[in-house]
Motif scaffolding. Structure first.
Motif, PDB file in Angstrom:
ATOM      1  N   CYS A  28      41.565  43.627  38.318  1.00 20.17           N
ATOM      2  CA  CYS A  28      41.914  42.461  38.712  1.00 20.17           C
ATOM      3  C   CYS A  28      42.057  41.425  37.529  1.00 20.17           C
ATOM      4  O   CYS A  28      41.096  41.483  36.504  1.00 20.17           O
ATOM      5  N   SER A  29      43.287  40.815  37.347  1.00 21.97           N
ATOM      6  CA  SER A  29      43.579  40.087  36.138  1.00 21.97           C
ATOM      7  C   SER A  29      42.739  38.730  35.830  1.00 21.97           C
ATOM      8  O   SER A  29      42.687  38.044  34.853  1.00 21.97           O
ATOM      9  N   ASP A 151      41.996  50.570  41.633  1.00 25.38           N
ATOM     10  CA  ASP A 151      42.869  49.450  40.765  1.00 25.38           C
ATOM     11  C   ASP A 151      43.225  48.699  41.796  1.00 25.38           C
ATOM     12  O   ASP A 151      44.387  48.971  42.636  1.00 25.38           O
ATOM     13  N   GLU A 153      45.431  45.930  41.838  1.00 28.15           N
ATOM     14  CA  GLU A 153      46.790  45.892  41.527  1.00 28.15           C
ATOM     15  C   GLU A 153      47.676  47.054  41.971  1.00 28.15           C
ATOM     16  O   GLU A 153      48.533  47.033  42.910  1.00 28.15           O
ATOM     17  N   ARG A 154      47.358  48.164  41.404  1.00 30.16           N
ATOM     18  CA  ARG A 154      48.160  49.512  41.921  1.00 30.16           C
ATOM     19  C   ARG A 154      47.976  49.892  43.456  1.00 30.16           C
ATOM     20  O   ARG A 154      48.742  50.111  44.142  1.00 30.16           O
ATOM     21  N   SER A 179      42.165  39.318  44.928  1.00 32.93           N
ATOM     22  CA  SER A 179      43.222  39.612  44.032  1.00 32.93           C
ATOM     23  C   SER A 179      43.868  38.309  43.889  1.00 32.93           C
ATOM     24  O   SER A 179      44.043  37.456  44.662  1.00 32.93           O
ATOM     25  N   ALA A 181      46.904  37.789  43.883  1.00 35.68           N
ATOM     26  CA  ALA A 181      47.993  37.694  44.849  1.00 35.68           C
ATOM     27  C   ALA A 181      47.693  36.907  46.186  1.00 35.68           C
ATOM     28  O   ALA A 181      48.402  36.292  46.948  1.00 35.68           O
TER      29      ALA A 181
END
Length: 198
Positions: A28-29, A151, A153-154, A179, A181
């Motif tokens: 997670c960024s 992960d 995102e993945r 996330s 997103a």
């Protein structure tokens, strides 16, 4: 007084570092999207009920824990609905199982790995189907976090929930990661707090 302030700063700094470590570990960024909870049950309730909308539909796997079953059943009494899909270990089976049952805008809740029956579900395949149907994807990683790579995102995970006492930090803690997103402000709180100013 100076020692108290110093201790508070140390505690605050440890939360910042722990958030960053969890965000990095699970892809997670945005570390600010890590929310600490009392345990996985609380995290799952916050995720499931926090994104609930009247008329919403949940699709849960056949190996879910009561910490998923009970909040979903509670929401069903208040205008939501749910279905159960067969948990699969193979990506192609999971994709086929979900593709036939998932509608646009649904929410999938998935126990990643079961300590009861030994099934580990293919998150990437499930996440891919969810993305193709604009469905939200919540993962219960209580048994797998820290043991099996995840992960967000993945794997297309919108919300990841786990406890800390099985493979990570220790007893009496849990977390939820939202996330980037999915807007973290989309989560409705479970409790409302009052601030008292003295």
């Amino acid at each position: 007084e100076p020692y108290r302030r110093q201790r508070q700063m140390c505690i605050r700094d440890s939360y910042v570092l722990d958030r960053a470590a969890l965000a990095e570990m699970f892809g997670c960024s945005r570390p600010e999207n890590v929310i600490f909870t009392a345990n996985d049950t609380y995290a799952l309730n916050l995720a499931i009920k926090g994104i609930a909308r009247r008329g919403g539909r949940y699709l849960i796997s056949s190996i879910e824990h009561n910490s998923v079953l009970r909040p979903v059943a509670s929401l069903a009494e208040r205008g939501c609905s749910y279905g159960i899909y067969r948990a699969c270990t193979e990506a192609s089976e999971a994709s086929a199982e979900l593709s036939g049952r998932l509608s646009r805008g649904d929410t999938v809740v998935c126990c990643h790995s079961s300590n009861i029956c030994g099934i580990t579900q293919p998150l990437g395949a499930i996440g891919s189907v969810c993305r193709s149907r604009a469905a939200r994807f919540i993962v219960d990683a209580a048994q797998s976090a820290g043991h099996i790579p995840i992960d967000m995102e993945r794997d297309g995970i919108d919300i990841l929930c786990s406890s800390g006492h099985k493979g990570l930090y220790g007893i009496g803690c849990g977390f939820l990661i939202v996330s980037p997103a999915l807007d973290s402000m989309a989560l409705r709180p479970l409790i409302e707090l009052s601030l008292i100013h003295i």
